[in-house]
Scaffold this motif. Sequence first.
Motif, PDB file in Angstrom:
ATOM      1  N   SER A  55     -39.647 -29.961 -22.048  1.00  0.00           N
ATOM      2  CA  SER A  55     -38.232 -29.665 -21.816  1.00  0.00           C
ATOM      3  C   SER A  55     -37.443 -29.559 -23.120  1.00  0.00           C
ATOM      4  N   SER A  56     -38.045 -29.932 -24.234  1.00  0.00           N
ATOM      5  CA  SER A  56     -37.361 -29.881 -25.533  1.00  0.00           C
ATOM      6  C   SER A  56     -36.999 -28.466 -25.956  1.00  0.00           C
ATOM      7  N   PHE A  57     -37.690 -27.479 -25.423  1.00  0.00           N
ATOM      8  CA  PHE A  57     -37.453 -26.094 -25.814  1.00  0.00           C
ATOM      9  C   PHE A  57     -36.592 -25.355 -24.793  1.00  0.00           C
ATOM     10  N   GLY A  58     -35.859 -26.089 -23.988  1.00  0.00           N
ATOM     11  CA  GLY A  58     -35.061 -25.509 -22.907  1.00  0.00           C
ATOM     12  C   GLY A  58     -34.093 -24.430 -23.321  1.00  0.00           C
ATOM     13  N   ASP A  59     -33.608 -24.475 -24.554  1.00  0.00           N
ATOM     14  CA  ASP A  59     -32.651 -23.462 -25.001  1.00  0.00           C
ATOM     15  C   ASP A  59     -33.328 -22.203 -25.548  1.00  0.00           C
ATOM     16  N   ALA A  90     -40.138 -18.610 -18.227  1.00  0.00           N
ATOM     17  CA  ALA A  90     -40.662 -17.966 -19.438  1.00  0.00           C
ATOM     18  C   ALA A  90     -41.347 -18.995 -20.338  1.00  0.00           C
ATOM     19  N   LEU A  91     -40.741 -20.174 -20.471  1.00  0.00           N
ATOM     20  CA  LEU A  91     -41.353 -21.210 -21.296  1.00  0.00           C
ATOM     21  C   LEU A  91     -42.700 -21.645 -20.727  1.00  0.00           C
ATOM     22  N   SER A  92     -42.788 -21.788 -19.417  1.00  0.00           N
ATOM     23  CA  SER A  92     -44.067 -22.150 -18.795  1.00  0.00           C
ATOM     24  C   SER A  92     -45.139 -21.124 -19.132  1.00  0.00           C
ATOM     25  N   TYR A  93     -44.779 -19.865 -19.120  1.00  0.00           N
ATOM     26  CA  TYR A  93     -45.700 -18.790 -19.475  1.00  0.00           C
ATOM     27  C   TYR A  93     -46.144 -18.931 -20.934  1.00  0.00           C
ATOM     28  N   HIS A  94     -45.180 -19.153 -21.835  1.00  0.00           N
ATOM     29  CA  HIS A  94     -45.504 -19.288 -23.255  1.00  0.00           C
ATOM     30  C   HIS A  94     -46.369 -20.516 -23.523  1.00  0.00           C
ATOM     31  N   TYR A  95     -46.052 -21.639 -22.869  1.00  0.00           N
ATOM     32  CA  TYR A  95     -46.864 -22.849 -23.027  1.00  0.00           C
ATOM     33  C   TYR A  95     -48.300 -22.592 -22.581  1.00  0.00           C
TER      34      TYR A  95
END
Length: 109
Positions: A42-46, A52-57
């Motif tokens: 969740s630290s990268f929420g911004d 999209a973050l889930s995809y990148h992770y």
Amino acid sequence: MRPPFHPDRDQLDLVTILAALSDPTRLGIVATLSEVGEVSCSSFGDAATKTALSYHYAKLREAGVTRTRIDGTQRFISLRRDDLEERFPGLLDSVVTNARRTKLGGAAS
């Protein structure tokens, strides 16, 4: 819940890793992780939407760049620095150094 897939060290593939690092968002995640170590996802929420973050992770994890650790309802992400250094010496440091220079808008010296 089954643990997330992480390729073994000997399965790390340079082309797959470079493809994962070719995206600016993923490159930013890696540069940040190199500075701070393990952080909550969740630290990268911004940086992008949750989807999209889930995809990148997932892309970074499946390429073998990061490790995801589950603790209760939280997920923590960290670099697989030792594995990457063993397989591709100097790669991660080079990528992170270049990412920082680009982020700062400076030219390579």
